[in-house]
Every structure is written in structure tokens, then in C-alpha cells.
Write a protein that holds these residues in place. Structure first.
Motif, PDB file in Angstrom:
ATOM      1  N   TYR A   1      -0.459  44.204  29.653  1.00 28.96           N
ATOM      2  CA  TYR A   1      -1.680  43.421  29.714  1.00 28.96           C
ATOM      3  C   TYR A   1      -2.103  42.964  28.325  1.00 28.96           C
ATOM      4  O   TYR A   1      -1.799  43.622  27.319  1.00 28.96           O
ATOM      5  CB  TYR A   1      -2.811  44.247  30.330  1.00 28.96           C
ATOM      6  CG  TYR A   1      -2.506  44.774  31.703  1.00 28.96           C
ATOM      7  CD1 TYR A   1      -2.064  46.093  31.869  1.00 28.96           C
ATOM      8  CD2 TYR A   1      -2.648  43.979  32.824  1.00 28.96           C
ATOM      9  CE1 TYR A   1      -1.770  46.590  33.129  1.00 28.96           C
ATOM     10  CE2 TYR A   1      -2.358  44.470  34.093  1.00 28.96           C
ATOM     11  CZ  TYR A   1      -1.933  45.774  34.236  1.00 28.96           C
ATOM     12  OH  TYR A   1      -1.644  46.261  35.486  1.00 28.96           O
ATOM     13  N   LEU A   2      -2.824  41.866  28.300  1.00 26.87           N
ATOM     14  CA  LEU A   2      -3.475  41.417  27.076  1.00 26.87           C
ATOM     15  C   LEU A   2      -4.925  41.086  27.430  1.00 26.87           C
ATOM     16  O   LEU A   2      -5.189  40.081  28.091  1.00 26.87           O
ATOM     17  CB  LEU A   2      -2.777  40.199  26.474  1.00 26.87           C
ATOM     18  CG  LEU A   2      -3.349  39.750  25.125  1.00 26.87           C
ATOM     19  CD1 LEU A   2      -3.035  40.803  24.046  1.00 26.87           C
ATOM     20  CD2 LEU A   2      -2.774  38.398  24.703  1.00 26.87           C
ATOM     21  N   GLN A   3      -5.813  41.977  27.047  1.00 28.52           N
ATOM     22  CA  GLN A   3      -7.236  41.740  27.252  1.00 28.52           C
ATOM     23  C   GLN A   3      -7.751  40.921  26.086  1.00 28.52           C
ATOM     24  O   GLN A   3      -7.631  41.346  24.935  1.00 28.52           O
ATOM     25  CB  GLN A   3      -7.995  43.071  27.338  1.00 28.52           C
ATOM     26  CG  GLN A   3      -9.493  42.926  27.500  1.00 28.52           C
ATOM     27  CD  GLN A   3      -9.888  42.309  28.822  1.00 28.52           C
ATOM     28  OE1 GLN A   3      -9.346  42.657  29.867  1.00 28.52           O
ATOM     29  NE2 GLN A   3     -10.838  41.386  28.783  1.00 28.52           N
ATOM     30  N   MET A   4      -8.319  39.767  26.392  1.00 28.36           N
ATOM     31  CA  MET A   4      -8.777  38.853  25.353  1.00 28.36           C
ATOM     32  C   MET A   4     -10.289  38.676  25.492  1.00 28.36           C
ATOM     33  O   MET A   4     -10.772  38.183  26.511  1.00 28.36           O
ATOM     34  CB  MET A   4      -8.069  37.499  25.489  1.00 28.36           C
ATOM     35  CG  MET A   4      -6.555  37.610  25.499  1.00 28.36           C
ATOM     36  SD  MET A   4      -5.726  36.017  25.474  1.00 28.36           S
ATOM     37  CE  MET A   4      -6.246  35.359  27.044  1.00 28.36           C
ATOM     38  N   ASN A   5     -11.003  39.110  24.467  1.00 24.31           N
ATOM     39  CA  ASN A   5     -12.462  38.994  24.451  1.00 24.31           C
ATOM     40  C   ASN A   5     -12.892  38.072  23.322  1.00 24.31           C
ATOM     41  O   ASN A   5     -12.117  37.783  22.405  1.00 24.31           O
ATOM     42  CB  ASN A   5     -13.093  40.370  24.256  1.00 24.31           C
ATOM     43  CG  ASN A   5     -12.773  41.331  25.373  1.00 24.31           C
ATOM     44  OD1 ASN A   5     -12.592  40.942  26.522  1.00 24.31           O
ATOM     45  ND2 ASN A   5     -12.683  42.614  25.042  1.00 24.31           N
TER      46      ASN A   5
END
Length: 124
Positions: A80-84
Motif C-alpha cells: 500500500y501507499l497511503q498518501m496524505n
């Protein structure tokens, strides 16, 4: 052979968040380093983040450090790549990649397997 399929891209306003997923076929993926790269129009593909096969080492590009988080789920063979706190300059096609090789985590040439990419567009 490992096959990678990305999902989760889309259109988001600046300051928003997205989570990209990279689903892999084959349990050998759990023994591979995984990474995310991105390519904006007219630009070269660039490193975003990487995670070791054990999950205990992560690397990030300076431009995303503190905003993006890479993680992996071994049971689901997914990264996963959580991008905030997304910015317009994060707009690009994002690619998932994997490799059994050691070293050179930031270099695309070190990765043997690639997904088809998913578009992320951040509006201002």
C-alpha cells in the motif's frame, strides 16, 4: 513470475488523501522488496517509496517524506501507499514495482516486475 496490479488512483483536491494498492500474484512476492515510482507528463519516472521484504526498512523520496507511508500485508500479498496532504505536484501515474535484488532501492533499473500504473490527479 510476479504480476502486479495497482488500484486506488483517482482525482482528489489538494490537501486530500488517497491509498494506492498493489496486489501481487505469487507468494514469492513476500520475499521481494517492493517500491512505488511515479511519472508525470514530460518527466522521467522517479522514486517515491520502497519497503524491504521484511517490512522493517522503508525509504522515501524527500518530496513525500512525512506525507506518504508505504506498508505491506503478507497475507494479502499487497503493498500500500497511503498518501496524505496531497499537492498538485503529486499528480502522476503511479507504478508499483518489485525485485528480489538487494541495494539500489531508489533506482528503477533495480526492479524486475512492474504494474501497469494508476493515475493520480491532484487539483488545486
Amino acid at each position: 513470475q510476479v504480476q502486479l496490479v495497482e488500484s486506488g488512483g483517482g482525482l482528489v483536491q489538494a490537501g486530500g488523501s488517497l491509498r494506492l494498492s498493489c496486489a501481487a500474484s505469487g507468494r514469492t512476492f513476500n520475499n521481494y522488496r517492493a517500491g512505488w515510482f511515479r511519472q508525470a507528463p514530460g518527466k522521467e519516472r522517479e522514486f517515491v517509496a520502497a519497503i524491504s521484504w521484511s517490512g522493517d526498512t522503508t525509504n522515501y523520496a524527500e518530496s513525500v517524506k512525512g506525507r506518504f507511508t508505504i506498508s505491506r500485508d503478507y497475507a494479502k500479498t499487497t503493498v500500500y501507499l497511503q498518501m496524505n496532504s496531497l499537492k498538485p505536484e503529486d499528480t502522476a501515474v503511479y507504478y508499483c514495482a518489485a525485485t528480489p535484488k538487494i541495494g539500489g532501492v531508489r533506482y528503477s533499473a533495480q526492479y524486475d516486475y512492474w504494474g501497469q500504473g494508476t493515475q493520480v490527479t491532484v487539483s488545486s
